[in-house]
Design an enzyme around this catalytic site. Structure first.
Site, mmCIF file in Angstrom:
data_model
loop_
_atom_site.group_PDB
_atom_site.id
_atom_site.type_symbol
_atom_site.label_atom_id
_atom_site.label_comp_id
_atom_site.label_asym_id
_atom_site.label_seq_id
_atom_site.Cartn_x
_atom_site.Cartn_y
_atom_site.Cartn_z
ATOM 1 C CG ASP A 82 -0.246 -0.157 2.544
ATOM 2 O OD1 ASP A 82 0.996 -0.197 2.575
ATOM 3 O OD2 ASP A 82 -0.939 -0.246 3.561
ATOM 4 C CG ASN A 92 -9.369 1.047 10.461
ATOM 5 O OD1 ASN A 92 -8.449 0.244 10.336
ATOM 6 N ND2 ASN A 92 -9.637 1.957 9.541
ATOM 7 C CG HIS A 113 -6.374 -0.447 7.851
ATOM 8 N ND1 HIS A 113 -6.294 0.917 7.708
ATOM 9 C CD2 HIS A 113 -5.183 -0.820 8.374
ATOM 10 C CE1 HIS A 113 -5.119 1.339 8.108
ATOM 11 N NE2 HIS A 113 -4.420 0.306 8.527
ATOM 12 C CD GLU A 170 -9.048 2.629 5.816
ATOM 13 O OE1 GLU A 170 -8.886 1.730 6.662
ATOM 14 O OE2 GLU A 170 -8.626 3.788 5.985
HETATM 15 C C1 GLP Z 1 -1.035 1.156 8.335
HETATM 16 C C2 GLP Z 1 -0.753 0.485 6.980
HETATM 17 C C3 GLP Z 1 -0.780 -1.014 7.080
HETATM 18 C C4 GLP Z 1 -0.150 -1.416 8.391
HETATM 19 C C5 GLP Z 1 -1.123 -1.055 9.484
HETATM 20 C C6 GLP Z 1 -0.580 -1.265 10.870
HETATM 21 O O1 GLP Z 1 -1.854 2.266 8.179
HETATM 22 N N1 GLP Z 1 -1.617 0.910 5.920
HETATM 23 O O2 GLP Z 1 -0.135 -1.589 5.969
HETATM 24 O O3 GLP Z 1 0.111 -2.793 8.403
HETATM 25 O O4 GLP Z 1 -1.604 0.277 9.315
HETATM 26 O O5 GLP Z 1 0.476 -0.398 11.134
HETATM 27 P P1 GLP Z 1 1.432 -0.501 12.380
HETATM 28 O O6 GLP Z 1 2.238 -1.736 12.199
HETATM 29 O O7 GLP Z 1 2.270 0.758 12.314
HETATM 30 O O8 GLP Z 1 0.559 -0.559 13.584
#
Ligand code: GLP
Length: 243
Positions: A67, A136, A138, A143
Site C-alpha cells: 500500500d 480499525n 484494516h 478499510e
Molecule cells: C497502516 C498500513 C498497514 C499497516 C497497518 C498497521 O496504516 N496501511 O499496511 O500494516 O496500518 O500499522 P502498524 O504496524 O504501524 O501498527
C-alpha cells in the site's frame, strides 16, 4: 488459520523473520509482499543477520508493495516506500529491478492500479504476504466495508487511519487517499501472515479473530485463507478468550 502467540515483541519478530527466511530458502525466486509500519520493523531489522547466518540469498526474489499514501512522495519519511527502503531493501542489498512499489505521486491512480495488478499477474502471483492490522481492522488500506473481491484499488482513508497515520510523519500531514492491494490479493496469496503487537491492538485482534467474518473488520477475512496464520505477542493476544 493457525494462531501463534509469542511472549513478547522480540520473540514475535524473530518468528516472523524466520518465516521470511524459510520462504526464500524454499523458493529463492519468491514474490513477497511485506507491509510497512511499526509492527514489522524489528522483523526486517533482524533479517540480514539471520539470512547471513543461514546463507540465504535474497538476490533473486521479487517484492511488490502492499500500500501507499496517495499524494506522498517516496522522499517523505512517512511513505511506505521510504520505510521499506530504509528497513528492508537497503540492509538486504535488494536491487531496484527486484522491487515494485506504488508511486504515491501518480497522476493516474487508476492506471497505477492496473500496472500493479498486471505486475502481480506477470510474476506469477504472490507467494508470501506479511501484513499488519490497523486499529480499525484494516489490512493495507482495505478499510472497513471494502469489497472482499477487490484487487488493487484506491481508497478514501477513514478517520482512524488518517489520525493514526500521523505517527509515521514528522509533521502534521493531510492523509486522504491510499492505494492498496485488495483482500482478493490476500486470499489469492499462497501464504499469508498477519502480525500484531502491543496492548493497543488487543481489542481489534479479538474482533478480527473471534467476531464475525465480515469486511466491516477487513482483517477477519484472513480467516478464510487456507494458509493464513496470525502471529501475536502476548499483549496483542490478551483479550482473546481462546488463550
Ligand atoms: C497502516 C498500513 C498497514 C499497516 C497497518 C498497521 O496504516 N496501511 O499496511 O500494516 O496500518 O500499522 P502498524 O504496524 O504501524 O501498527
Amino acid at each position: 488459520m493457525a494462531l501463534r502467540v509469542y511472549r513478547n515483541y522480540d520473540a514475535l519478530s524473530h518468528a516472523a523473520a524466520a518465516e521470511i527466511v524459510l520462504q526464500i530458502k524454499q523458493n529463492p525466486i519468491s514474490v513477497l509482499c511485506l507491509a510497512a509500519g511499526e509492527t514489522p520493523r524489528l522483523t526486517y531489522n533482524l533479517l540480514p543477520e539471520i539470512a547471513d547466518k543461514e546463507g540465504v540469498d535474497f538476490s533473486r526474489c521479487r517484492f511488490v508493495g502492499l500500500d501507499e499514501w496517495l499524494g506522498i512522495p517516496d522522499t517523505n519519511e512517512g511513505s511506505c516506500a521510504w520505510f521499506l527502503r530504509e528497513n528492508l531493501f537497503a540492509p538486504l542489498n535488494i536491487a531496484p529491478r527486484q522491487i515494485n512499489l506504488f508511486d504515491g505521486m501518480t497522476k493516474d491512480p487508476a492506471e497505477e492500479c492496473r500496472r500493479m495488478s498486471r505486475r502481480i499477474v506477470d510474476c506469477g502471483g504472490i507467494d508470501l504476504m506479511l501484513v499488519g492490522i490497523g486499529l480499525n481492522g484494516h489490512i493495507g488500506f482495505n478499510e472497513p466495508g471494502v469489497s472482499e473481491d477487490a484487487h488493487v484499488h484506491v481508497t478514501e482513508l477513514d478517520e482512524t487511519t488518517r489520525s493514526v497515520g500521523q505517527k509515521y510523519f514528522r509533521e502534521a500531514t493531510v492523509l486522504q487517499r491510499g492505494i492498496t492491494l485488495g483482500l482478493r490479493h490476500l486470499l489469492e496469496s499462497r501464504k499469508a501472515f498477519m502480525m500484531a503487537a502491543g496492548a493497543k491492538k488487543a481489542g481489534i485482534i479479538r474482533l478480527a479473530l473471534e467476531g464475525s467474518i465480515t469486511t466491516k473488520v477487513p482483517a477477519s477475512i484472513l480467516r478464510k485463507h487456507a494458509c493464513g496464520d496470525v502471529l501475536l505477542d502476548s499483549e496483542a493476544a490478551s483479550m482473546l478468550t481462546v488463550i
